[in-house]
Design a protein around this motif. Structure first.
Motif, PDB file in Angstrom:
ATOM      1  N   LEU A 122      -0.859   4.216   7.168  1.00 38.33           N
ATOM      2  CA  LEU A 122      -0.137   4.224   5.894  1.00 38.33           C
ATOM      3  C   LEU A 122       0.386   5.629   5.624  1.00 38.33           C
ATOM      4  CD1 LEU A 122      -2.687   2.123   3.793  1.00 38.33           C
ATOM      5  CD2 LEU A 122      -0.679   1.306   5.038  1.00 38.33           C
ATOM      6  N   PRO A 123       1.664   5.874   5.911  1.00 39.87           N
ATOM      7  CA  PRO A 123       2.244   7.204   5.647  1.00 39.87           C
ATOM      8  C   PRO A 123       2.191   7.550   4.167  1.00 39.87           C
ATOM      9  CG  PRO A 123       3.691   5.853   7.026  1.00 39.87           C
ATOM     10  CD  PRO A 123       2.630   4.943   6.498  1.00 39.87           C
ATOM     11  N   ARG A 124       2.300   8.821   3.878  1.00 40.44           N
ATOM     12  CA  ARG A 124       2.190   9.297   2.499  1.00 40.44           C
ATOM     13  C   ARG A 124       3.254   8.660   1.602  1.00 40.44           C
ATOM     14  NH1 ARG A 124      -0.264  13.340  -0.190  1.00 40.44           N
ATOM     15  NH2 ARG A 124       0.778  14.184  -2.030  1.00 40.44           N
ATOM     16  N   ARG A 125       4.496   8.574   2.107  1.00 41.07           N
ATOM     17  CA  ARG A 125       5.550   7.982   1.289  1.00 41.07           C
ATOM     18  C   ARG A 125       5.270   6.513   1.009  1.00 41.07           C
ATOM     19  NH1 ARG A 125      11.287  10.378   3.677  1.00 41.07           N
ATOM     20  NH2 ARG A 125      10.912  12.575   3.120  1.00 41.07           N
ATOM     21  N   PHE A 126       4.752   5.815   1.998  1.00 34.85           N
ATOM     22  CA  PHE A 126       4.419   4.410   1.789  1.00 34.85           C
ATOM     23  C   PHE A 126       3.298   4.275   0.768  1.00 34.85           C
ATOM     24  CE2 PHE A 126       1.711   0.769   2.647  1.00 34.85           C
ATOM     25  CZ  PHE A 126       2.627  -0.275   2.561  1.00 34.85           C
ATOM     26  N   MET A 127       2.323   5.175   0.809  1.00 35.20           N
ATOM     27  CA  MET A 127       1.215   5.107  -0.135  1.00 35.20           C
ATOM     28  C   MET A 127       1.714   5.251  -1.560  1.00 35.20           C
ATOM     29  SD  MET A 127      -1.636   4.342   1.172  1.00 35.20           S
ATOM     30  CE  MET A 127      -2.510   4.649  -0.353  1.00 35.20           C
ATOM     31  N   PHE A 128       2.703   6.112  -1.758  1.00 31.40           N
ATOM     32  CA  PHE A 128       3.245   6.280  -3.100  1.00 31.40           C
ATOM     33  C   PHE A 128       3.879   4.971  -3.579  1.00 31.40           C
ATOM     34  CE2 PHE A 128       6.592   7.308  -6.116  1.00 31.40           C
ATOM     35  CZ  PHE A 128       5.945   8.171  -6.987  1.00 31.40           C
ATOM     36  N   VAL A 129       4.674   4.344  -2.709  1.00 32.57           N
ATOM     37  CA  VAL A 129       5.299   3.069  -3.053  1.00 32.57           C
ATOM     38  C   VAL A 129       4.234   2.000  -3.271  1.00 32.57           C
ATOM     39  CG1 VAL A 129       6.833   1.232  -2.223  1.00 32.57           C
ATOM     40  CG2 VAL A 129       7.425   3.628  -1.826  1.00 32.57           C
ATOM     41  N   PHE A 130       3.209   2.002  -2.435  1.00 27.62           N
ATOM     42  CA  PHE A 130       2.134   1.018  -2.572  1.00 27.62           C
ATOM     43  C   PHE A 130       1.423   1.173  -3.906  1.00 27.62           C
ATOM     44  CE2 PHE A 130      -2.420   0.129  -2.283  1.00 27.62           C
ATOM     45  CZ  PHE A 130      -2.390  -1.219  -1.957  1.00 27.62           C
ATOM     46  N   ILE A 131       1.116   2.407  -4.290  1.00 29.39           N
ATOM     47  CA  ILE A 131       0.408   2.649  -5.554  1.00 29.39           C
ATOM     48  C   ILE A 131       1.207   2.090  -6.732  1.00 29.39           C
ATOM     49  CG2 ILE A 131      -0.301   4.452  -7.174  1.00 29.39           C
ATOM     50  CD1 ILE A 131      -1.060   6.141  -4.725  1.00 29.39           C
ATOM     51  N   VAL A 132       2.507   2.384  -6.759  1.00 31.37           N
ATOM     52  CA  VAL A 132       3.348   1.908  -7.861  1.00 31.37           C
ATOM     53  C   VAL A 132       3.443   0.383  -7.848  1.00 31.37           C
ATOM     54  CG1 VAL A 132       5.664   1.948  -8.851  1.00 31.37           C
ATOM     55  CG2 VAL A 132       4.663   4.060  -7.943  1.00 31.37           C
TER      56      VAL A 132
END
Length: 209
Positions: A122-132
């Motif tokens: 899970l790349p950092r950018r994906f994690m941000f999208v996932f959190i939202v």
């Protein structure tokens, strides 16, 4: 010892808010206000969640995170006394705080799974999208729950435990849910490191067992 001493103010604050929630619960019972009493009972139960997670699941939360969770449910319980109706911005604050908790749960779980297996990355950018996305999905679920709770209460002529004020209110609530998620995505991931380690350790123990 030093870490324990540093955590004492947070623990005292948690205890004080627990007493405050009990006071709200008692006030709701004495006034025969079902919504205040039920939400007070719910808030009080949530304050023990960190202890239950630590004792039964080995998932340890930092004193700061425990304080944050307690503050969120405490403010919600206080809001049931009339602040939700009387102070226009109060609901925005509680929704943002609650959203940070939901976002934190989503992040800690996903990151622990990411560390658990090499097949998931899970790349950092994906994690941000996932959190939202995770936070908004829960927010939508909560708004639907409020809607049906209000319909059910109206159908039986009872007082609604959860209140939904209409479509405009729902949209604004989801907006502030997004604010909470973005705050966690931008600034809260380091704070959740202890929780991630605990969840990861629990997964490893379950696998070994």
């Amino acid at each position: 010892m030093n870490a324990r001493r540093r955590s004492l103010p947070a623990r005292h604050a948690v205890r004080a808010m627990q007493f405050g929630i009990v006071g709200i619960l008692v006030a709701g019972v004495l006034a025969r206000n079902v919504s205040v009493a039920v939400n007070g009972l719910f808030a009080f139960a949530v304050t023990f969640l960190p202890s239950v997670l630590s004792r039964d699941w080995g998932i340890r939360l930092s004193p700061g995170l425990t304080l944050w969770i307690t503050l969120a449910v405490f403010l919600h319980a206080v809001g049931m006394l009339g602040l939700y109706d009387g102070v226009w911005w109060y609901d925005h604050v509680t929704h943002t705080l609650s959203a940070t908790i939901v976002a934190g749960v989503g992040y800690a779980t996903a990151r622990a799974v990411d560390r658990y297996t090499d097949t998931v990355h899970l790349p950092r950018r994906f994690m941000f999208v996932f959190i939202v996305t995770f936070t908004l999905a829960f927010g939508v679920f909560w708004e639907v729950l409020e809607f049906f709770a209000r319909l059910s209460a109206d159908a039986v002529g009872a007082e609604a435990v959860l209140v939904q004020y209409g479509l405009d209110d729902t949209i604004v609530d989801l907006l502030f849910d997004s604010v909470g998620a973005v705050l966690v995505g931008l600034f809260g991931t380091n704070t959740l490191a202890t929780a991630v380690d605990s969840v990861h350790k629990r997964i490893e123990e379950a696998r070994a067992g």
